[in-house]
Design an enzyme around this catalytic site. Structure first.
Site, PDB file in Angstrom:
ATOM      1  CG  ASP A 247      -2.061   0.968   1.101  1.00 60.30           C
ATOM      2  OD1 ASP A 247      -2.303   1.457  -0.019  1.00 60.30           O
ATOM      3  OD2 ASP A 247      -2.713   1.251   2.117  1.00 60.30           O
TER       4      ASP A 247
ATOM      5  CG  HIS B 174      -0.073   2.155  -9.344  1.00 59.40           C
ATOM      6  ND1 HIS B 174      -0.278   1.762  -8.033  1.00 59.40           N
ATOM      7  CD2 HIS B 174      -1.190   2.831  -9.699  1.00 59.40           C
ATOM      8  CE1 HIS B 174      -1.472   2.178  -7.640  1.00 59.40           C
ATOM      9  NE2 HIS B 174      -2.039   2.840  -8.624  1.00 59.40           N
TER      10      HIS B 174
ATOM     11  CG  LEU C 288       9.809 -16.892  -4.292  1.00 60.27           C
ATOM     12  CD1 LEU C 288       9.669 -16.943  -2.771  1.00 60.27           C
ATOM     13  CD2 LEU C 288      10.168 -15.466  -4.723  1.00 60.27           C
TER      14      LEU C 288
HETATM   15  C1  FPP Z   1      -1.833   0.166  -3.358  1.00 61.52           C
HETATM   16  O1  FPP Z   1      -1.398   1.501  -3.358  1.00 61.52           O
HETATM   17  C2  FPP Z   1      -1.274  -0.564  -4.475  1.00 61.52           C
HETATM   18  C3  FPP Z   1      -1.999  -1.145  -5.480  1.00 61.52           C
HETATM   19  C4  FPP Z   1      -3.467  -1.102  -5.557  1.00 61.52           C
HETATM   20  C5  FPP Z   1      -1.355  -1.821  -6.618  1.00 61.52           C
HETATM   21  C6  FPP Z   1      -0.093  -2.553  -6.336  1.00 61.52           C
HETATM   22  C7  FPP Z   1       0.679  -2.641  -7.599  1.00 61.52           C
HETATM   23  C8  FPP Z   1       2.028  -2.587  -7.689  1.00 61.52           C
HETATM   24  C9  FPP Z   1       2.903  -2.533  -6.509  1.00 61.52           C
HETATM   25  C10 FPP Z   1       2.704  -2.557  -9.002  1.00 61.52           C
HETATM   26  C11 FPP Z   1       2.424  -3.678  -9.896  1.00 61.52           C
HETATM   27  C12 FPP Z   1       2.735  -4.988  -9.340  1.00 61.52           C
HETATM   28  C13 FPP Z   1       2.746  -6.124 -10.041  1.00 61.52           C
HETATM   29  C14 FPP Z   1       3.010  -7.408  -9.345  1.00 61.52           C
HETATM   30  C15 FPP Z   1       2.561  -6.146 -11.510  1.00 61.52           C
HETATM   31  P1  FPP Z   1      -2.498   2.660  -3.415  1.00 61.52           P
HETATM   32  O2  FPP Z   1      -2.671   3.055  -4.823  1.00 61.52           O
HETATM   33  O3  FPP Z   1      -3.730   2.201  -2.722  1.00 61.52           O
HETATM   34  O4  FPP Z   1      -1.777   3.781  -2.610  1.00 61.52           O
HETATM   35  P2  FPP Z   1      -2.463   4.906  -1.696  1.00 61.52           P
HETATM   36  O5  FPP Z   1      -3.058   4.197  -0.522  1.00 61.52           O
HETATM   37  O6  FPP Z   1      -1.310   5.765  -1.325  1.00 61.52           O
HETATM   38  O7  FPP Z   1      -3.476   5.604  -2.542  1.00 61.52           O
END
Ligand code: FPP
Length: 243
Positions: free
Chosen positions: A16, A33, A127
């Site tokens: 997150d 992201h 893994l």
């Molecule tokens: C949460 O941060 C993150 C996500 C919803 C997406 C996670 C994706 C990645 C780490 C990149 C892609 C990964 C792969 C495996 C292809 P948020 O957007 O909710 O952050 P915020 O809480 O600060 O708004």
């Protein structure tokens, strides 16, 4: 003699904070992201190097469809990009890629890529990298319950055959050990419909650090904290528990 550090077999991470990381830099959330993907690369390679057996990452939840359309498409595009770009490297590092979640909602291109990537790496013995995509803990329990109900209706099993073990056999990741350690970055203290069934006896580690800033040394800190916990699994203290 100092006790050897115990490496958890199965670690699950709620990554997150990508959006806030980008906002702090006056950039678009999608840039966050992308930065998150860089952190994923580092953490996956580190997990493999310290012999974690299973790493499960929450990449796209069943609730993420509620985000603005642009962000959803950017996340899916990033997923396709990452699969394309990383699969050979993962394969050469003996990593087995496994996607958990309801992939039927993805377009055909992405579904085919997922199937191919899983096929390519299925015999790897290093893994196991589970990526939760269109995943929800409640969805997972429901789909297992439906399979159980179908088996009863078809006369294959009786209601009494629905034991914990049998129910588990239809859950995602039933072939892997339960989660030992859940890490959540980004400062929130909740599970957000990530794994539910599989975390019954997990330890939790929360950090305010935003996911793109998560490093090997923070991962180490989480594992060290995990080592200081006394896991009793509902029983009493047991000196024989190695981990
Ligand atoms: C949460 O941060 C993150 C996500 C919803 C997406 C996670 C994706 C990645 C780490 C990149 C892609 C990964 C792969 C495996 C292809 P948020 O957007 O909710 O952050 P915020 O809480 O600060 O708004």
């Amino acid at each position: 003699m100092t006790k050897e550090r115990c490496i958890p077999s199965h670690v699950a991470i709620i990554m997150d904070g990508n959006g806030r990381w980008a906002q702090q830099r006056n950039q678009l959330r999608t840039i966050g992201h992308r930065a998150g993907l860089k952190a994923v690369r580092k953490i996956v390679m580190y997990a493999a190097s310290i012999n974690i057996k299973v790493l499960t990452l929450y990449a796209f939840s069943s609730e993420n469809w509620k985000r603005p359309e642009k962000e959803v498409s950017a996340l899916l595009a990033l997923f396709i990009y990452a699969l394309n770009r990383e699969i050979k490297k993962l394969n050469s590092h003996n990593v087995r890629l496994n996607i958990i979640g309801d992939i039927s909602r993805f377009n055909n291109e992405l579904q085919n890529m997922i199937i191919k990537a899983q096929q390519l790496t299925k015999d790897n013995s290093g893994l196991v990298l589970n990526i939760a995509a269109n995943y929800g803990g409640r969805w997972d329990i429901l789909q297992s319950a439906k399979k159980m109900a179908t088996q009863v209706v078809e006369g294959k099993i009786s209601v009494d055959d629905i034991t914990e073990d049998h129910f588990n056999s239809a859950m995602s990741m039933s072939e892997f050990p339960d989660v030992d350690l859940v890490i959540r970055t980004g400062g929130e203290y909740r599970i957000s419909n990530f794994l539910l069934w599989q975390i019954a006896y997990s330890e939790f580690y929360f950090t305010d650090v935003l996911w793109p800033d998560f490093t090997q040394s923070l991962f180490d800190e989480a594992i060290n904290k995990f080592n200081n916990r006394e896991r009793r699994f509902g029983g009493v203290r047991n000196e024989d528990h190695t981990c």
